[in-house]
Design a protein around this motif. Sequence first.
Motif, PDB file in Angstrom:
ATOM      1  N   VAL A  18       0.834  -1.147   0.054  1.00  0.00           N
ATOM      2  CA  VAL A  18      -0.115   0.063  -0.104  1.00  0.00           C
ATOM      3  C   VAL A  18       0.775   1.445   0.134  1.00  0.00           C
ATOM      4  CG1 VAL A  18      -1.681   1.312   1.363  1.00  0.00           C
ATOM      5  CG2 VAL A  18      -1.864  -1.174   1.254  1.00  0.00           C
ATOM      6  N   SER A  19       1.837   1.269   0.824  1.00  0.00           N
ATOM      7  CA  SER A  19       2.678   2.323   0.954  1.00  0.00           C
ATOM      8  C   SER A  19       3.594   2.905  -0.649  1.00  0.00           C
ATOM      9  CB  SER A  19       3.860   2.285   2.149  1.00  0.00           C
ATOM     10  OG  SER A  19       4.753   0.991   1.948  1.00  0.00           O
ATOM     11  N   ALA A  20       3.850   1.871  -1.154  1.00  0.00           N
ATOM     12  CA  ALA A  20       4.613   1.964  -2.387  1.00  0.00           C
ATOM     13  C   ALA A  20       3.821   2.730  -3.311  1.00  0.00           C
ATOM     14  CB  ALA A  20       5.272   0.675  -3.084  1.00  0.00           C
ATOM     15  N   PRO A  21       2.658   2.472  -3.476  1.00  0.00           N
ATOM     16  CA  PRO A  21       1.607   3.315  -4.545  1.00  0.00           C
ATOM     17  C   PRO A  21       1.523   4.590  -3.941  1.00  0.00           C
ATOM     18  CG  PRO A  21       0.898   1.067  -4.590  1.00  0.00           C
ATOM     19  CD  PRO A  21       2.020   1.267  -3.401  1.00  0.00           C
ATOM     20  N   LEU A  22       1.111   4.687  -2.785  1.00  0.00           N
ATOM     21  CA  LEU A  22       0.989   6.180  -1.945  1.00  0.00           C
ATOM     22  C   LEU A  22       2.136   7.192  -2.081  1.00  0.00           C
ATOM     23  CD1 LEU A  22      -0.886   5.049   1.276  1.00  0.00           C
ATOM     24  CD2 LEU A  22      -1.827   6.103  -0.921  1.00  0.00           C
ATOM     25  N   SER A  23       3.433   6.627  -2.068  1.00  0.00           N
ATOM     26  CA  SER A  23       4.362   7.433  -2.264  1.00  0.00           C
ATOM     27  C   SER A  23       4.563   7.700  -3.615  1.00  0.00           C
ATOM     28  CB  SER A  23       5.792   6.772  -1.649  1.00  0.00           C
ATOM     29  OG  SER A  23       5.937   5.428  -2.659  1.00  0.00           O
ATOM     30  N   ALA A  24       4.268   6.861  -4.591  1.00  0.00           N
ATOM     31  CA  ALA A  24       4.520   7.370  -6.070  1.00  0.00           C
ATOM     32  C   ALA A  24       3.293   8.192  -6.427  1.00  0.00           C
ATOM     33  CB  ALA A  24       4.328   5.840  -6.832  1.00  0.00           C
ATOM     34  N   ARG A  25       2.126   8.242  -5.900  1.00  0.00           N
ATOM     35  CA  ARG A  25       1.104   9.162  -6.217  1.00  0.00           C
ATOM     36  C   ARG A  25       1.387  10.461  -5.422  1.00  0.00           C
ATOM     37  NH1 ARG A  25      -2.443   4.777  -5.287  1.00  0.00           N
ATOM     38  NH2 ARG A  25      -2.907   5.581  -2.974  1.00  0.00           N
ATOM     39  N   GLN A  26       2.466  10.572  -4.714  1.00  0.00           N
ATOM     40  CA  GLN A  26       2.686  12.017  -4.273  1.00  0.00           C
ATOM     41  C   GLN A  26       3.283  12.779  -5.310  1.00  0.00           C
ATOM     42  OE1 GLN A  26       5.032  11.008  -0.646  1.00  0.00           O
ATOM     43  NE2 GLN A  26       3.256  10.855   0.473  1.00  0.00           N
ATOM     44  N   LEU A  27       3.965  12.084  -6.309  1.00  0.00           N
ATOM     45  CA  LEU A  27       4.997  12.813  -7.221  1.00  0.00           C
ATOM     46  C   LEU A  27       3.988  12.689  -8.775  1.00  0.00           C
ATOM     47  CD1 LEU A  27       8.370  11.427  -6.748  1.00  0.00           C
ATOM     48  CD2 LEU A  27       7.359  13.678  -6.018  1.00  0.00           C
ATOM     49  N   SER A  28       4.144  14.176  -9.233  1.00  0.00           N
ATOM     50  CA  SER A  28       3.251  14.391 -10.383  1.00  0.00           C
ATOM     51  C   SER A  28       4.009  14.624 -11.620  1.00  0.00           C
ATOM     52  CB  SER A  28       2.090  15.247 -10.322  1.00  0.00           C
ATOM     53  OG  SER A  28       0.871  14.947 -11.369  1.00  0.00           O
ATOM     54  N   SER A  29       3.493  15.167 -12.549  1.00  0.00           N
ATOM     55  CA  SER A  29       4.155  15.950 -13.771  1.00  0.00           C
ATOM     56  C   SER A  29       3.332  16.886 -14.622  1.00  0.00           C
ATOM     57  CB  SER A  29       4.598  14.672 -14.638  1.00  0.00           C
ATOM     58  OG  SER A  29       3.551  14.074 -15.218  1.00  0.00           O
ATOM     59  N   ILE A  30       4.172  17.578 -15.270  1.00  0.00           N
ATOM     60  CA  ILE A  30       3.155  18.380 -16.228  1.00  0.00           C
ATOM     61  C   ILE A  30       3.647  18.477 -17.634  1.00  0.00           C
ATOM     62  CG2 ILE A  30       2.886  21.058 -16.761  1.00  0.00           C
ATOM     63  CD1 ILE A  30       2.745  21.600 -13.908  1.00  0.00           C
ATOM     64  N   THR A  31       3.214  18.178 -18.479  1.00  0.00           N
ATOM     65  CA  THR A  31       3.342  18.143 -19.964  1.00  0.00           C
ATOM     66  C   THR A  31       2.771  18.972 -20.873  1.00  0.00           C
ATOM     67  OG1 THR A  31       2.223  16.215 -20.657  1.00  0.00           O
ATOM     68  CG2 THR A  31       4.285  15.942 -19.737  1.00  0.00           C
ATOM     69  N   GLY A  32       3.549  19.700 -22.078  1.00  0.00           N
ATOM     70  CA  GLY A  32       2.775  20.420 -22.890  1.00  0.00           C
ATOM     71  C   GLY A  32       3.598  20.774 -24.072  1.00  0.00           C
ATOM     72  N   CYS A  33       3.147  21.674 -25.022  1.00  0.00           N
ATOM     73  CA  CYS A  33       3.815  21.854 -26.104  1.00  0.00           C
ATOM     74  C   CYS A  33       3.530  23.671 -26.465  1.00  0.00           C
ATOM     75  CB  CYS A  33       3.249  21.256 -27.421  1.00  0.00           C
ATOM     76  SG  CYS A  33       3.674  19.462 -27.434  1.00  0.00           S
ATOM     77  N   VAL A  34       4.663  24.119 -27.013  1.00  0.00           N
ATOM     78  CA  VAL A  34       4.592  25.619 -27.154  1.00  0.00           C
ATOM     79  C   VAL A  34       4.419  25.859 -28.543  1.00  0.00           C
ATOM     80  CG1 VAL A  34       5.746  27.843 -26.618  1.00  0.00           C
ATOM     81  CG2 VAL A  34       6.045  25.726 -24.926  1.00  0.00           C
ATOM     82  N   GLN A  35       3.835  26.580 -29.163  1.00  0.00           N
ATOM     83  CA  GLN A  35       3.557  26.844 -30.619  1.00  0.00           C
ATOM     84  C   GLN A  35       3.358  28.565 -30.796  1.00  0.00           C
ATOM     85  OE1 GLN A  35       0.033  24.875 -31.616  1.00  0.00           O
ATOM     86  NE2 GLN A  35       0.952  22.827 -31.754  1.00  0.00           N
ATOM     87  N   ASP A  36       3.637  29.052 -31.890  1.00  0.00           N
ATOM     88  CA  ASP A  36       3.216  30.320 -32.283  1.00  0.00           C
ATOM     89  C   ASP A  36       1.825  30.761 -32.752  1.00  0.00           C
ATOM     90  OD1 ASP A  36       3.351  29.443 -34.914  1.00  0.00           O
ATOM     91  OD2 ASP A  36       5.124  30.223 -35.275  1.00  0.00           O
ATOM     92  N   SER A  37       1.548  31.618 -33.224  1.00  0.00           N
ATOM     93  CA  SER A  37      -0.015  31.848 -33.908  1.00  0.00           C
ATOM     94  C   SER A  37      -0.154  31.030 -35.001  1.00  0.00           C
ATOM     95  CB  SER A  37      -0.248  33.284 -33.907  1.00  0.00           C
ATOM     96  OG  SER A  37       0.832  34.023 -34.708  1.00  0.00           O
TER      97      SER A  37
END
Length: 249
Positions: A18-37
């Motif tokens: 139980v503790s391993a998945p809980l500790s893993a869920r504490q970390l997250s991420s942000i992804t995206g892409c940058v474009q011009d008009s």
Amino acid sequence: MFTPHPAWVCAVSLLLSVSAPLSARQLSSITGCVQDSTRAAIPGAAVILTGSDGAGRFQTRADDKGCFNLSGLRSGKYRLQIFAEAFSAYEADIALEDPIRLEDIVLEIHPIQAEVVVTATRNLAPANTLGSSVDVIDRSRIEASHIQTASDLLRNIGGLAVVRTGNAGGITTLFTRGGNSDDTKILVDGIPVNQPGGTYDFAYLPADNISTIEVVRGPQSALFGSDALTGIVQMFTTRGTAPPSRIFT
């Protein structure tokens, strides 16, 4: 020989599973892409994520497709900033709990401005008329970045490498175009501040009292001496606008 009770073994196994998945869920991420008009990718855009509750500061650059990924993030509130040359800065507040895939981020072209530079010629001159490679960080850009030290401002300038030993407060030196740390001349309001030997420690130089930074890359020894072999960094401090006051006691 001690033999653990079967109930203990089951309890420990359940706790670990139980503790391993809980500790893993504490970390997250942000992804995206940058474009011009025009929906064209903007590779190399600087992406900075700053935690509002002491969660730290993370930064990366967009890849060849204009996409980025910031991982290993704890849940909390963050300030996302994206910078790219010739484009206006992008800022957004993000509340992070689970991994986020942002919609395509569109940067608008920055209005053309005539930057006036002093350092390259010792006289006022438009940046686009100079033969040297010049970058100017003005006060509006400093405030938009929310960066607290001059060394972190210089990290986003091409051709410069900022190296710090250890944690914040450690010796912080600057290398220009692969030269030595004592080959770049540092000026504050026109006054050389390099230490004996040519180096300069940026560790305790805050950004809140700087109005403009001018970076000139390339040999400038003819104007500033042999210690300007690879370039010059000149910082101009803010000027007071209120009249002087006198207090008598």
